[in-house]
Design an enzyme around this catalytic site. Structure first.
Site, PDB file in Angstrom:
ATOM      1  N   SER A  34       0.793  -1.228   0.000  1.00 39.05           N
ATOM      2  CA  SER A  34       0.000   0.000   0.000  1.00 39.05           C
ATOM      3  C   SER A  34       0.823   1.274   0.000  1.00 39.05           C
ATOM      4  O   SER A  34       0.332   2.313  -0.415  1.00 39.05           O
ATOM      5  CB  SER A  34      -0.958   0.002   1.186  1.00 39.05           C
ATOM      6  OG  SER A  34      -0.242  -0.053   2.396  1.00 39.05           O
ATOM      7  N   HIS A  50      -5.228  -3.721  -2.476  1.00 36.64           N
ATOM      8  CA  HIS A  50      -4.876  -2.739  -3.512  1.00 36.64           C
ATOM      9  C   HIS A  50      -4.730  -3.343  -4.917  1.00 36.64           C
ATOM     10  O   HIS A  50      -4.606  -2.593  -5.884  1.00 36.64           O
ATOM     11  CB  HIS A  50      -3.599  -1.993  -3.124  1.00 36.64           C
ATOM     12  CG  HIS A  50      -3.804  -1.126  -1.922  1.00 36.64           C
ATOM     13  ND1 HIS A  50      -4.318   0.144  -2.002  1.00 36.64           N
ATOM     14  CD2 HIS A  50      -3.620  -1.382  -0.606  1.00 36.64           C
ATOM     15  CE1 HIS A  50      -4.422   0.655  -0.784  1.00 36.64           C
ATOM     16  NE2 HIS A  50      -4.007  -0.252   0.086  1.00 36.64           N
ATOM     17  N   LYS A  82     -11.701   0.026  -2.512  1.00 36.03           N
ATOM     18  CA  LYS A  82     -10.575   0.544  -3.298  1.00 36.03           C
ATOM     19  C   LYS A  82     -10.864   0.312  -4.789  1.00 36.03           C
ATOM     20  O   LYS A  82     -11.528   1.111  -5.414  1.00 36.03           O
ATOM     21  CB  LYS A  82      -9.280  -0.081  -2.789  1.00 36.03           C
ATOM     22  CG  LYS A  82      -9.120   0.210  -1.281  1.00 36.03           C
ATOM     23  CD  LYS A  82      -7.833  -0.223  -0.708  1.00 36.03           C
ATOM     24  CE  LYS A  82      -7.845  -0.219   0.812  1.00 36.03           C
ATOM     25  NZ  LYS A  82      -8.161   1.067   1.439  1.00 36.03           N
TER      26      LYS A  82
HETATM   27  C1  LIG Z   1      -3.323  -3.500   2.590  1.00 35.09           C
HETATM   28  C2  LIG Z   1      -4.591  -3.032   3.215  1.00 35.09           C
HETATM   29  N1  LIG Z   1      -5.397  -3.934   3.780  1.00 35.09           N
HETATM   30  C3  LIG Z   1      -6.568  -3.573   4.340  1.00 35.09           C
HETATM   31  C4  LIG Z   1      -6.976  -2.264   4.354  1.00 35.09           C
HETATM   32  C5  LIG Z   1      -8.283  -1.890   4.998  1.00 35.09           C
HETATM   33  O1  LIG Z   1      -9.286  -1.692   4.056  1.00 35.09           O
HETATM   34  P1  LIG Z   1     -10.605  -0.849   4.421  1.00 35.09           P
HETATM   35  O2  LIG Z   1     -10.303   0.563   4.108  1.00 35.09           O
HETATM   36  O3  LIG Z   1     -11.698  -1.435   3.599  1.00 35.09           O
HETATM   37  O4  LIG Z   1     -10.832  -1.059   5.896  1.00 35.09           O
HETATM   38  C6  LIG Z   1      -6.170  -1.285   3.772  1.00 35.09           C
HETATM   39  C7  LIG Z   1      -6.620   0.133   3.776  1.00 35.09           C
HETATM   40  O5  LIG Z   1      -5.952   1.058   3.523  1.00 35.09           O
HETATM   41  C8  LIG Z   1      -4.941  -1.666   3.198  1.00 35.09           C
HETATM   42  O6  LIG Z   1      -4.121  -0.764   2.653  1.00 35.09           O
END
Ligand SMILES: Cc1ncc(COP(=O)(O)O)c(C=O)c1O
Length: 340
Positions: free
Chosen positions: A133, A160, A191
């Site tokens: 991310s 992502h 996303k």
């Molecule tokens: C790698 C990763 N996993 C999980 C999440 C969490 O997703 P959500 O925004 O749907 O809670 C994010 C959010 O930025 C993320 O970057």
């Protein structure tokens, strides 16, 4: 922002789909184990299982909670967990909750992972993001699935990469040709899909374990059904032209930033512009806002100290004009600060 229009370069709505909703409706306002599932939940879960190529899938209110819930339910006390050092906070929190014994391997360091797995006896899990991310690089999934074979399950958080990467948008595992070799997927619907919510997908037995053992599923309210219906419509839509446009924009932004003299770029739609110092990153963010570009600095603890950056994300909504304008703005801001 303060009555000014800025070009948004830090959205996770990669395919530019978010503006097409959401659809109004009434949330269920209780856990599915209390008041049952709406048909929209189960239909979406079937679609997500087909999308992931797994036996079943389970919705959570967010991607963060999908990691908390799935990892806590599937990892038994005392299991070994091998986790990439750049894994997202939700994975780190989930590992801590699970009672597993966590060993962190250096980012994408397959030699270290190999050594760890070789020494390991008993149940084990390798957990990694697909597209990381903050750096926009990809997990070495071909090597990871090979190293883990017969020794550990592979849990992939593809928040992502999902709906964005791969020929049909099935994510990083599809792009790297290892779809059948990942045991458990976790992901976000907020996303690539531009909706809201999270899910895990795996074999039926693992999904049953999550239904009955995920505290983040049992003890919280269900994803509102109108959001589930919205997500379902988005999954069914043909996003191929948007994926192509996104790839084109990402390539041009990475190339253009490098040409302008920045330490920047990646192989994905997440593009770090490395600055180093925290203050310099904040100042670059300010200068970009002056130029009409909204791109947030990312600092410790989201990234290691001394590795502050502007993290931009390409989206399919950016026109050629937006992209070239943003590159010019970066050039002017960078020159003013002596960064390029
Ligand atoms: C790698 C990763 N996993 C999980 C999440 C969490 O997703 P959500 O925004 O749907 O809670 C994010 C959010 O930025 C993320 O970057």
């Amino acid at each position: 922002m303060r009555n000014r229009k800025l070009l948004n370069l830090c959205s996770n709505d990669y395919l530019g789909l978010a503006s097409r909703g959401p659809v109004p409706g009434q949330p269920q306002a209780s856990s599915r184990l209390v008041s049952g599932s709406d048909p929209a939940h189960t239909t979406l879960e079937k679609a997500l299982a087909r999308h992931a190529g797994t036996g079943a899938a389970l919705l959570y209110p967010t991607g963060y909670m999908a990691n908390l819930g799935a990892i806590q339910a599937l990892v038994r006390k005392g299991d070994r967990i091998f986790s990439d050092e750049l894994n997202h906070a939700s994975i780190i929190d989930a590992c801590a909750l699970s009672g597993g014994r966590v060993s962190v391997y250096a980012h994408n360091d397959m030699d270290e992972l190999r050594r760890m797995l070789k020494r390991c006896r008993g149940r084990a899990h390798v957990i990694t993001e697909g597209v990381f991310s903050m750096d926009g690089d990809m997990a070495k999934l071909i090597e990871i699935t090979e190293l883990a074979r017969g020794r550990a399950s592979v849990i992939l958080d593809d928040a992502h990469g999902d709906f964005v990467c791969g020929r049909s948008g099935r994510g990083t595992a599809e792009l790297l040709g290892v779809r059948g070799k990942v045991d458990v997927y976790t992901s976000s619907l907020s996303k690539g899909l531009g909706s809201f919510g999270g899910y895990m997908a795996a074999g039926r037995d693992d999904v049953k374990l999550c239904i009955n053992g995920s505290r983040a599923f049992i003890y919280t309210s269900a994803l509102p059904a109108h959001i589930a219906r919205d997500a379902l419509r988005r999954i069914s839509a043909d996003a191929e032209p948007r994926r192509r446009k996104l790839a084109e924009n990402a390539r041009r932004l990475s190339e253009g930033l490098l040409d302008a003299g920045f330490r920047a770029g990646s192989d994905s739609h997440i593009i770090p512009v490395h600055v180093g110092g925290e203050r310099a990153a904040v100042e670059l963010g300010r200068q970009l806002a002056r130029e009409g570009v909204f791109a947030q600095p990312v600092r410790y603890p989201s990234v290691p100290r001394g590795k502050a950056r502007i993290r931009i994300s390409a989206t399919a909504r950016l026109t050629k004009g937006h992209v070239e304008g943003a590159l010019e703005a970066f050039g002017r801001a960078g020159r003013r600060l002596g960064l390029v």
